[in-house]
Design an enzyme around this catalytic site. Structure first.
Site, PDB file in Angstrom:
ATOM      1  N   HIS A 155    -110.739 -41.551  -9.644  1.00  0.00           N
ATOM      2  CA  HIS A 155    -112.203 -41.503  -9.611  1.00  0.00           C
ATOM      3  C   HIS A 155    -112.744 -42.923  -9.717  1.00  0.00           C
ATOM      4  CE1 HIS A 155    -116.238 -39.966 -10.011  1.00  0.00           C
ATOM      5  NE2 HIS A 155    -116.388 -40.559 -11.191  1.00  0.00           N
ATOM      6  N   CYS A 169    -117.193 -40.846  -4.372  1.00  0.00           N
ATOM      7  CA  CYS A 169    -117.352 -41.762  -5.502  1.00  0.00           C
ATOM      8  C   CYS A 169    -116.947 -43.174  -5.119  1.00  0.00           C
ATOM      9  CB  CYS A 169    -116.554 -41.275  -6.705  1.00  0.00           C
ATOM     10  SG  CYS A 169    -114.790 -41.059  -6.398  1.00  0.00           S
TER      11      CYS A 169
END
Length: 897
Positions: free
Chosen positions: A854, A295
């Site tokens: 994230h 990510c």
């Protein structure tokens, strides 16, 4: 010869093309194509004339009897495209007449269409001065697929076209009827894609004996229809698009009688690609698949993939600028991998893209990013920008340049010289749009030598001002017995240094110019460590620690060593068996806070005794007729108003000590307490050295120690009656959860971060500067100033801090401008630039903590519309939601005023 030509043409159609190249054909209004500037149109058509076709409904002369019967009972649309001999102008039409009626269309390739679309976007941008750099994106939902079944008609030199409801669905078929149904005006189509011409040539090269059912051969050609929406947003149309995206129409046969050998690159039977992006319905809104903790990479790439001019560059012919001879580059492999990834992300109708190839190249040239561990998006961004620059550096042979000192010349002259030298060795698209220049000023603290340099920068790494505050409680203890211990609560930067703690304590305690503090951590009634290094991080102090700050005279070391007293008292206990037999045992147990006093160069046991009683004075229990103001005193926070209180306590404590010592008519040395106090020399950890201190004997001090340690043993009950051991043992924690109300999240402005970045500060001990005047390394002061700003300004917010012991993330909310970042007041030299205003177009976010987080990206995509790129998922997000404490890297572009 005949067979050779036929085979060559067949191969050109049937040879599978790379899936990375967009070979789709776009059906657009000719007027829209004509409006494209001549340079784009001529470049994309290579100066070739488009093939002109006129369309007419199919008749019996062009169709078999069976087809005519089928047509009577079906809703299929049948057309014939007849090629015209008169040709056209290079742009496919007569300059003044053709393309006005609205019944004239063009067939263009995918690459031609993308560049024409961006030309229109730039035209809208310059006309309307909109804030988006992709002004045409609002119309992108107007692209929809249309499947045509083509057949060659050799006898009439034409192409048969069949459009069925089965292949296209009800809504798209309705639109096709509206476009192609003949009326009073003739329908004309100019083909610049060369696809229909190639198919016609193939049909003409085959003889009837090669294909006895030539008229029945069909090839499916998928058109992407653009700019012809009737603005009907009916439920039927949406269902039709969704049905197509699910592959309902991809089950149609490729052709009738050609054994399915048509290229999926040039004539596509189906395209689920368009359908997969139907939920977004706009060019460039394509997600990246997460390959496993990638990510961070996806977030950085999406921000770059929506950077103006960089997108144009990689959608164009960037390969001609690849530098294969640069030893600092990667032989163009990173640039090629990135360029192909950008093209996939901007391919019309593309779905989520698998970045496996790019990830493989990245891991090869940057092993720190190999594998599937989580990494920092800013670190990847720094490597990628530098790698792209070196791969695309237009300088093939870098000249040697030597940085020269200013020697009193104007800063503007020196800065321009530095910049020219930089461009002589570095010239790429990255330098063109991403690199700026700042002024660095170093001043020697000894000889005051000033050194000025002008260095390039790719991005600005801004510190977050320490707005994250930590509340700490310490116990202040005097070293002369003048005042009782008092807790002191202060506020310090959460990630500050020990010097910040000392400064806060100094202000809170109103220390005199001749005073200082010795801070120590107490554990198990002993001093565990001293906090004396001003550069140590406050993160080394835990909330559960117990800290003491001893007030000392600054010149204490000249009088003698410090004497640290630790306390022990007799603790008697008996178990059941001992109780039955009337036997008891006792042991010495440590208690209380260690006390510190200032010794002398030479002293005996009597001096130790007197010093200890002096330090115990604040803990004395009240005597008759004397109010115990010390016992009744509450926990206080020392402040500037405490000086008078200290003096009052000092007088009262001295008075009580004198009264206590003289109440029995004896001197302090003859007090009954003498029999209950024994003193032993010990080491720092409290282990006895079997050396009892005798009253009249000199204390053996060897090696001139800064500190030596004594244990005071309370051998009787008289001491505990006269002194309050509970107060002597009270020591609060640094921070007790629930003691203070939770502070609201504090915020800082982006301008505050920039000011902290530009603030003058001394270099660290590890970054000493070699002074050419002193000929030695000096801890110089450094000042940065912005000198030249790039077109694309990348700002990195330094949220992550690292020490030898831990890693931490700052959750400070940074309030950054979205529409008007004005840097005019922060740039030292205007340098001819007309604007220093920027607008935000992308954000790389990090949600979560250091242990597990994230990355996502917010991207501006037309008008006031923002999108959230969360790996393969792309969703709209309102503009008021893009400002969060997760913002990590900000991307701005300059706007002209």
């Amino acid at each position: 010869m005949e067979n050779g030509v036929s085979e060559d043409l067949s191969d050109s159609i049937q040879r599978p093309e790379s899936s990375d190249n967009d070979q789709r054909v776009y059906f657009v209004p000719l007027r829209w194509w004509k409006e494209t500037n001549d340079s784009v149109a001529e470049e994309e058509s290579d100066g070739k004339k488009g093939v002109l076709y006129t369309a007419a409904q199919a008749s019996s002369s062009y169709a078999s009897p069976m087809k005519l019967i089928n047509t009577m009972f079906s809703s299929d649309l049948l057309l014939n495209l007849r090629g015209e001999e008169d040709g056209s102008s290079p742009n496919g039409c007569e300059n003044n007449e053709v393309g006005v009626s609205g019944r004239d269309f063009a067939l263009v390739s995918g690459e031609m269409w993308v560049k024409a679309l961006k030309w229109h976007s730039d035209a809208k941008l310059s006309t309307k001065k909109t804030k988006t750099f992709l002004a045409a994106e609002d119309d992108m939902s107007d692209v929809y697929p249309l499947l045509l079944r083509l057949s060659v008609q050799p006898e009439s030199s034409s192409l048969g076209v069949k459009i069925t409801k089965k292949d296209n669905g009800p809504e798209f078929f309705r639109r096709a009827n509206k476009i192609f149904t003949a009326d009073s005006e003739m329908l004309r189509i100019w083909d610049f894609s060369e696809q229909t011409a190639l198919l016609s040539m193939l049909g003409q090269c085959r003889s009837p004996k090669d294909s006895p059912r030539q008229s029945d051969e069909e090839v499916i050609l998928e058109l992407q229809v653009y700019g012809l929406s009737d603005n009907t947003k009916s439920r039927e149309g949406k269902n039709g698009a969704a049905q197509y995206s699910n592959g309902t129409y991809s089950s149609a046969p490729l052709m009738n009688g050609m054994n399915g050998s048509v290229s999926t690159g040039m004539f596509r039977s189906s395209s689920a690609i368009f359908g997969r992006s139907s939920e977004v319905g706009s060019l460039g809104l394509t997600g990246l698949q997460n390959l496993g903790n990638t990510c961070f990479m996806n977030s950085a790439i999406q921000c770059l993939a929506h950077t103006p001019k960089l997108v144009d560059y990689f959608l164009g012919d960037y390969c001609r600028e690849i530098n294969h001879h640069n030893p600092l580059g990667m032989d163009g492999e990173i640039a090629l991998a990135f360029g192909e990834l950008i093209r996939k992300l901007w391919a019309p109708g593309a779905g989520s893209v698998n970045p496996k190839t790019f990830k493989s190249k990245l891991g090869r040239f940057a092993p720190q990013f190999s594998g599937f561990n989580q990494h920092d998006s800013q670190e990847l961004l720094a490597f990628l920008l530098d790698g792209l620059h070196e791969d695309l550096n237009r300088v093939k042979s870098k000249p040697y340049v030597e940085a020269k000192d200013g020697d009193g010349r104007p800063d503007s002259e020196v800065a321009d010289e530095y910049w020219r030298n930089h461009l002589a060795r570095n010239d790429s698209i990255i330098v063109d749009i991403c690199q700026g220049q700042y002024k660095s000023t170093l001043v020697c603290p000894i000889c005051k030598k000033v050194s000025i340099m002008f260095d390039p920068f790719m991005y600005l790494s801004l510190p977050l001002p320490s707005t994250s505050i930590r509340t700490m409680t310490l116990t202040i203890i005097s070293t002369d017995g003048s005042i009782p211990p008092a807790p002191c609560t202060i506020s310090v930067p959460k990630f500050g240094k020990f010097e910040d703690l000392i400064q806060a304590l100094t202000a809170s305690c109103s220390l005199g110019d001749d005073e200082t503090l010795l801070v120590a951590e107490v554990y198990n009634n002993r001093i565990l460590r001293y906090l004396e290094d001003p550069s140590d991080s406050l993160t080394l102090i835990r909330d559960g620690d117990r800290l003491v700050a001893y007030r000392l005279k600054k010149d204490f070391s000249s009088n003698g060593p410090l004497v640290i007293f630790m306390h022990q008292h007799v603790e008697e206990f008996a178990n059941v068996r001992q109780f039955i037999h009337g036997k008891q045992t006792s042991t010495m147990k440590p208690f209380g806070i260690p006390l510190v006093g200032e010794g002398s160069v030479s002293f005996n046991g009597s001096d130790i005794h007197k010093l200890y009683l002096k330090l115990l004075a604040p803990f004395q229990r009240p005597t008759d007729g004397i109010p115990d103001q010390i016992a009744d005193s509450k926990s206080i926070t020392l402040s500037e108003e405490s000086t008078e209180h200290y003096q009052k306590d000092n007088d009262e404590a001295t008075e009580r000590q004198d009264n206590s010592a003289c109440s029995s008519g004896t001197a302090p040395d003859d007090s009954p307490l003498d029999a209950e106090l024994d003193f032993y020399l010990t080491d720092e950890k409290g282990f006895l050295k079997d050396s009892k201190i005798v009253t009249d004997e000199q204390v053996p001090i060897t090696g001139a120690p800064r500190r030596f340690f004594v244990i005071a043993c309370w051998a009787g009950k008289q001491m505990e009656k006269q002194y309050d051991t509970s107060r002597l043992s009270t020591l609060p924690e640094v921070f007790k959860s629930g003691s203070f109300a939770k502070r609201p999240q504090e915020s800082v402005s982006l301008y505050s971060c920039l000011e902290a970045f530009l603030k003058e500060e001394p270099l660290g001990p590890e970054d000493m500067w070699y002074c050419p005047g002193c000929k030695e390394h000096r801890q110089a002061s450094k000042k940065l100033d912005l000198w030249r700003l790039p077109e694309i300004l990348v700002i990195h917010l330094k949220r992550f801090s690292y020490t030898r012991y831990l890693k931490n993330k700052l959750e400070t909310f940074v309030d950054f401008p979205t529409d008007d970042l004005d840097l005019a007041t922060y740039i030292s030299y205007k340098n001819g630039q007309t604007s220093h205003r920027y607008v935000l177009y992308a954000i790389s976010n990090h949600f979560g903590s250091m242990g597990g987080g994230h990355y996502t990206a917010f991207v501006h995509h037309g008008g006031d519309q923002w999108y959230d790129f969360d790996d393969s998922h792309v969703h709209p997000v309102s503009q008021d939601k893009i400002k969060t404490s997760a913002a990590y890297v900000l991307f701005y572009r300059r706007v002209e005023v």
